[in-house]
Design a protein around this motif. Sequence first.
Motif, PDB file in Angstrom:
ATOM      1  N   LEU A  46      -4.928 -10.494   4.527  1.00 56.20           N
ATOM      2  CA  LEU A  46      -5.900 -11.596   5.447  1.00 56.20           C
ATOM      3  C   LEU A  46      -7.595 -11.448   5.118  1.00 56.20           C
ATOM      4  O   LEU A  46      -7.444 -12.741   5.359  1.00 56.20           O
ATOM      5  N   HIS A  47      -7.456 -10.791   4.455  1.00 57.53           N
ATOM      6  CA  HIS A  47      -8.988 -11.236   3.889  1.00 57.53           C
ATOM      7  C   HIS A  47      -8.553 -12.146   2.092  1.00 57.53           C
ATOM      8  O   HIS A  47      -9.757 -11.610   1.003  1.00 57.53           O
ATOM      9  N   GLY A  48      -7.930 -12.056   1.677  1.00 58.76           N
ATOM     10  CA  GLY A  48      -7.625 -12.620   0.236  1.00 58.76           C
ATOM     11  C   GLY A  48      -6.652 -12.184  -0.094  1.00 58.76           C
ATOM     12  O   GLY A  48      -5.365 -10.733  -0.315  1.00 58.76           O
ATOM     13  N   ALA A  49      -7.309 -12.055  -1.654  1.00 55.47           N
ATOM     14  CA  ALA A  49      -6.466 -11.112  -3.141  1.00 55.47           C
ATOM     15  C   ALA A  49      -6.564  -8.877  -3.045  1.00 55.47           C
ATOM     16  O   ALA A  49      -8.328  -8.892  -2.726  1.00 55.47           O
ATOM     17  N   PHE A 118      -2.835   2.396  -2.035  1.00 59.19           N
ATOM     18  CA  PHE A 118      -3.806   2.454  -1.498  1.00 59.19           C
ATOM     19  C   PHE A 118      -3.341   3.965  -0.222  1.00 59.19           C
ATOM     20  O   PHE A 118      -2.196   4.157  -0.176  1.00 59.19           O
ATOM     21  N   VAL A 119      -4.577   4.478  -0.505  1.00 61.80           N
ATOM     22  CA  VAL A 119      -4.398   5.663   0.275  1.00 61.80           C
ATOM     23  C   VAL A 119      -5.842   5.978   1.191  1.00 61.80           C
ATOM     24  O   VAL A 119      -6.745   5.144   0.701  1.00 61.80           O
ATOM     25  N   HIS A 127      -1.684  -1.004   8.445  1.00 58.31           N
ATOM     26  CA  HIS A 127      -0.809  -1.701   8.646  1.00 58.31           C
ATOM     27  C   HIS A 127      -0.913  -3.399   8.546  1.00 58.31           C
ATOM     28  O   HIS A 127       0.228  -4.121   7.730  1.00 58.31           O
ATOM     29  N   GLU A 128      -2.351  -2.862   8.429  1.00 55.57           N
ATOM     30  CA  GLU A 128      -2.089  -5.280   7.480  1.00 55.57           C
ATOM     31  C   GLU A 128      -1.913  -4.723   5.636  1.00 55.57           C
ATOM     32  O   GLU A 128      -1.442  -5.936   5.805  1.00 55.57           O
ATOM     33  N   ILE A 129      -2.027  -3.555   5.126  1.00 54.54           N
ATOM     34  CA  ILE A 129      -1.961  -4.192   4.015  1.00 54.54           C
ATOM     35  C   ILE A 129       0.064  -4.040   3.578  1.00 54.54           C
ATOM     36  O   ILE A 129       0.411  -4.118   3.028  1.00 54.54           O
ATOM     37  N   ASP A 130       0.542  -3.184   4.379  1.00 54.25           N
ATOM     38  CA  ASP A 130       1.877  -3.154   4.690  1.00 54.25           C
ATOM     39  C   ASP A 130       2.133  -3.927   4.752  1.00 54.25           C
ATOM     40  O   ASP A 130       3.259  -4.349   4.449  1.00 54.25           O
TER      41      ASP A 130
END
Length: 253
Positions: A46-49, A118-119, A127-130
């Motif tokens: 959502l925030h780009g790369a 990502f930890v 949730h966003e990263i997944d």
Amino acid sequence: MLARFEKLVEQAVEGSLRRVFPTTVQPVQLAKAAARAMEDAQVIGLHGAEVPNKYELQLAPDDLERFGDYTSTLCDELGRYLADYARDRGLRLVAEPRVELQPDAGVRAGSARARARFVDLAPPTRHEIDAAVEGTRRLRLADLAGARAASPAATERGMWLEDRLGLRAALDPQMGIVRLGRAADNDVVIANQRVSRYHAQLRWVESSWLAYDLDSTNGTWVDGQRVFPSQPHVFGSGAELRLGDHELRAAAE
């Protein structure tokens, strides 16, 4: 500009650190491996790369032991380097980078293997990263399908990248990504002022190498066709890659 670890990298390239670190693994290798892992694990969120915050570098046990008391300081330096690297490239770290050096008997002496993860993320961020991981996977497959439709060149697993000046770099699919440019912390360093510091990338996607331009100043071409950041090109055996006015070719083993 990159911070002080880049100076450490440049010194290592010149070989001066070999007197300081009595090990076959040099800090420049660790920096390059960690940065490559960062790029390879990059997701479009959502925030780009966005890039991971945990970096695990596996070394042969004897190599790790030789770093001795400098291990903790080196990890801190690598963390600062990665933060600067991400900022310089417009990549968003989800948290401050943490680096660990770990022994692994399966790693060949003189080499290093890196993993980025990502930890310890808050549930909403997790949730966003997944979702971003899955979305990025679909994006890469779409890149591959589009590039094959435009230029269905065959790609061989065993290839080398060569130029007329004697450069010869292995293109190993296990690397996942090969970074090309003028800066010392690229995987393939090209000393040409018309080549940008971070000029292009080759990514192994499923079964092919894809060439991506990184908003370079003087452009990237594959077999005479312009490559754009959002439009990668298949890069197979015998293909010509041009960065600015510097020509390279993919040669099969």
